[in-house]
Every structure is written in structure tokens, then in C-alpha cells.
Design a protein around this motif. Sequence first.
Motif, short mmCIF file in Angstrom:
data_model
loop_
_atom_site.label_atom_id
_atom_site.label_comp_id
_atom_site.label_asym_id
_atom_site.label_seq_id
_atom_site.Cartn_x
_atom_site.Cartn_y
_atom_site.Cartn_z
N SER A 1 -18.85 -11.27 -34.45
CA SER A 1 -20.24 -11.54 -33.31
C SER A 1 -20.74 -13.07 -33.90
N GLU A 2 -20.63 -12.59 -35.14
CA GLU A 2 -21.40 -14.30 -35.78
C GLU A 2 -20.57 -15.33 -35.25
N ILE A 3 -18.77 -15.23 -35.02
CA ILE A 3 -18.49 -16.71 -34.73
C ILE A 3 -18.44 -16.69 -33.44
N VAL A 4 -18.41 -15.99 -32.46
CA VAL A 4 -17.85 -16.48 -30.75
C VAL A 4 -20.11 -16.83 -30.64
N TYR A 5 -20.85 -16.10 -31.49
CA TYR A 5 -22.20 -16.33 -30.72
C TYR A 5 -22.73 -17.69 -31.33
N LYS A 6 -21.30 -18.30 -32.33
CA LYS A 6 -22.16 -19.63 -33.20
C LYS A 6 -22.44 -20.82 -32.73
N ASP A 7 -21.90 -21.07 -31.46
CA ASP A 7 -22.16 -22.43 -30.58
C ASP A 7 -23.11 -22.23 -29.47
N TYR A 8 -23.76 -20.88 -29.48
CA TYR A 8 -24.87 -20.28 -28.41
C TYR A 8 -26.21 -20.77 -29.03
N PRO A 9 -27.37 -21.25 -28.34
CA PRO A 9 -28.41 -21.48 -28.43
C PRO A 9 -29.20 -20.03 -29.23
N ARG A 10 -30.31 -20.51 -29.89
CA ARG A 10 -30.88 -19.15 -30.17
C ARG A 10 -32.10 -19.33 -29.23
N ARG A 11 -32.69 -18.01 -29.16
CA ARG A 11 -33.92 -18.11 -28.26
C ARG A 11 -35.23 -17.96 -29.12
N GLU A 12 -33.98 -17.63 -29.97
CA GLU A 12 -35.89 -17.65 -31.40
C GLU A 12 -35.18 -17.56 -32.59
N TRP B 1 -28.08 -9.83 -28.81
CA TRP B 1 -29.34 -9.26 -28.57
C TRP B 1 -29.61 -9.45 -29.74
N ALA B 2 -28.77 -9.03 -31.01
CA ALA B 2 -29.34 -9.38 -32.65
C ALA B 2 -29.30 -10.53 -32.69
N VAL B 3 -27.94 -11.80 -32.44
CA VAL B 3 -28.27 -13.04 -32.22
C VAL B 3 -29.20 -13.65 -32.06
N LEU B 4 -28.56 -13.41 -30.37
CA LEU B 4 -30.45 -14.53 -29.83
C LEU B 4 -32.07 -13.94 -29.68
N TYR B 5 -31.34 -13.00 -29.17
CA TYR B 5 -33.48 -12.36 -30.16
C TYR B 5 -33.41 -11.43 -31.31
N PRO B 6 -33.70 -12.18 -32.64
CA PRO B 6 -33.72 -10.95 -33.56
C PRO B 6 -34.77 -10.73 -34.04
N ASN B 7 -35.75 -10.92 -33.51
CA ASN B 7 -37.07 -10.45 -33.39
C ASN B 7 -37.55 -9.64 -32.30
N ARG B 8 -37.14 -9.21 -31.74
CA ARG B 8 -36.94 -8.17 -30.27
C ARG B 8 -36.69 -6.76 -30.81
N SER B 9 -37.95 -6.86 -29.94
CA SER B 9 -37.77 -4.85 -30.85
C SER B 9 -36.72 -3.91 -29.89
N ASP C 1 -33.22 -15.66 -20.46
CA ASP C 1 -31.43 -15.19 -20.79
C ASP C 1 -31.45 -14.23 -19.54
N GLY C 2 -32.20 -14.04 -18.34
CA GLY C 2 -32.07 -13.00 -17.41
C GLY C 2 -32.57 -11.28 -17.87
N LEU C 3 -33.68 -12.03 -18.94
CA LEU C 3 -34.02 -10.23 -19.03
C LEU C 3 -35.04 -10.29 -19.59
N ARG C 4 -36.37 -8.40 -18.92
CA ARG C 4 -37.62 -8.43 -18.36
C ARG C 4 -38.23 -8.30 -19.98
N ILE C 5 -39.42 -8.75 -20.42
CA ILE C 5 -39.91 -8.73 -21.51
C ILE C 5 -41.62 -8.77 -20.75
#
Length: 403
Positions: free
Chosen positions: A132-143, A204-212, A370-374
Amino acid sequence: MASAFLSLGTSVAADLSLLSHELLVAGRIFGRGVVDSLNILHVIKALKKKEIRSLVWNCLFLNLFIFLGSNLLYSYALTPFFNWLTTSDSEDISNVVLWIKWIMDFFWMALWVFPVYVLSFLLNGMWYDKISEIVYKDYPRREEPAAKDTEMYGMLVDQVQKITLMWFFVLIGILWSFVPYIGLPISFVYSSWLYSLYCFEYRWAVLYPNRSPALNLESMEYYYLYYGGFGAPFAITVGLFPILIGNGVFAFLFPAFIIMAAGARPKRPEKEEQFKLLPTRVLIFKQAAWLNDRTLGFLLRMRSARKASQRKSPSLSKNQISASSTAAGGQNGVSTVHRRRSESVKRDAVSSNALASNPQNQAVVLENRDGLRISASDLDLGQFLPPGSDSQQISDLISKKSE
């Protein structure tokens, strides 16, 4: 009288037409999830990276050849052979062979299956994280990741709460399977949601590490059709085999679904297609969360008490620092601590105004890129506005979304 029947028939026909349209929309969203979960092109593209190829090969060798291969050999070769020996005409020979088989089953489970399962569980977890770390390495973090709670008690409570929640969710799915007629289809839907949750947790863990985690589960409840479709092929594949063999199938297929989840785009009905008869949200985890809270309520209360006591003493020191800084600086500037407290008050006021302006007295729900509701109560403003946005921009955005 005739006009009343005519009006009733027209209303029923309109409802049936609307229901058929909503079912078509629901089927399209469900099918979109199925298509995304079978997008092999993402897997092929990811396998071009040497690191991912090496990790996937490790998963295949351990789970497919060692764990799954040995279980297939024992279940479909050795076990039928001993069953054939027990059909001997001599009763004494049959009893001896039966005892030997029972002893072999015990040692097979105790000395091979259980140790290999534990080893594969630990190694698979590390390999999945690296993939997962390698796959999401090129994805922009949302936070950007914030400082995590390093307290041992807090980390332990989080892990225990997460594990028990999944256990209760699996248990509810199993219990549904015993209900006549409708039990098996509902149990299959639970399995589909569960496998989707496993796959998207890494995203979710990579793109939104601070979200509950509660917000991640809430997003699944709003996008229940898509996530059900995404997990359906995985659930069907694993469900075709016995439990032990199914675990091995799950383990060596899971990396592919992690990669396909990275390229997935969760969907829900468009604004002009909002459901009126079908539910817009299904409380998938309500029963499991209720059982989890009742079981671990004392741990959560103890953790809240510990955090409250830890926040109490730093707040006193911050007040002292703010007072001393203000006295020393006079009117030339505001202390850093005081400014942060002011900004926090502004954010709280913005969220309170947005919630108060909602006519249904419900939590304002926003949708990020990312299409997720907050929910506004747990809003991470950095997901919606660029850095430097003031409170007026945030208030306008929330008011616009709540209309």
C-alpha cells in the motif's frame, strides 16, 4: 368513488415507475463497484514496479504454495486415503486406522496449520502495508499526518476497539446466515461490505491519516451500494471454498484488491437522481458498534478520563504563558498561544452557525474531493479549502452545502 380509485391507481403507477428507476440507478452504482474491483489493468500497471512484484511473489509463495497447497494435499489426498483404509473388512484394522487418523489430524493442526497460519498472518500484514505504501506513493495526500498518540494505553484501546468491532460485524453476518430464506443473501452482503472495508482501509490510512475511523465507516454507510459491489467478487471467490482454504485464497488475492482499491472512485446517486424510496444511507455498523460500545465501554471511559486529566495541566501552563507574553509585549502583538485559542474559537463558531442554520437540525454533511462524506462536527477544513482560507470562506462553504 371511481375518481378515488383512479387517483390511487395513478399514485401506485407513479411509485412503481419511480421505484424501477431507482432500482436501475442502484444497480448501476453496484455494477460500478464490481467493475472497479475487477480492473486488472491497475494490477498489471502496479506489477511493473520491482518492489511490488517481489512482495506479491512473497504473498503467492507463502499463501498459495505453502499454506494453501499443504492444506489441499492433506484434505484431498491424505484424508481420502485414510477414509479408504477405514473401510477395511477387519474391524480391528479399521479402528487402528481411525485412531491414527485422529492423532494425525491433531498434530497436523497443532504443529503445522496453526503455526503457519500465525506466521502468514504476521508476514502478510507487513507485506500488505509495504504494498500500500508503494501503490499510494504517487497519490497526493489529502492532509498531512498529525502527531499520533504515542501513549501505550491509548494505542492498545484503539487496536482492541477496531478488532472487536470487526469481530462483532463478522458475528452478525454469520448469525444472519441461519435465518431461513433471506439469511444467506444478507450474510453475503455483509461479507461484501467487510472485504471492501479491508481493502479501503489502506487507502484511508494513507490519504486521510488524521480522520477518525468513525468517519470512514460513515462514508461506507452512504456509499453502501458501491462498496457492496466492490466486495462482491472477493466474497464470492472466498466463499466457494471451505473456511481454511478460503483463508488462503483471501490472503494471496488480497494484494490485488488493495491495488484495485487505489484506482477506485466511489459513486453514489447524482443530485438529480437522489433516492426517494430507497434508503440514502444504510446503518451497516450500527449493531456492531452498539455491541462494541457495551463491551468496551469501561475502556473508553478510562481513556477519556486519562486524556481529560492530561489536558488539564497543559491548559494551565498555556494560560500562564499567554498572560506573561501579553504583559511583556503590551499592544505590539498577540502571543502565539492566545492566537491559536482565538482561531479555535472562530472555527467552533463557524461549525455552530452551520449546524444551527440547518432546518432539519441535522449534522451538515459535506463531500470532499475523494467522494467521501464528512460531517461538519468532525470537519477537517484542510480537505475542502486551500491553506490560508479565512473563516468567512469556510462559513460560506458550509452554509452553501447546508442549503
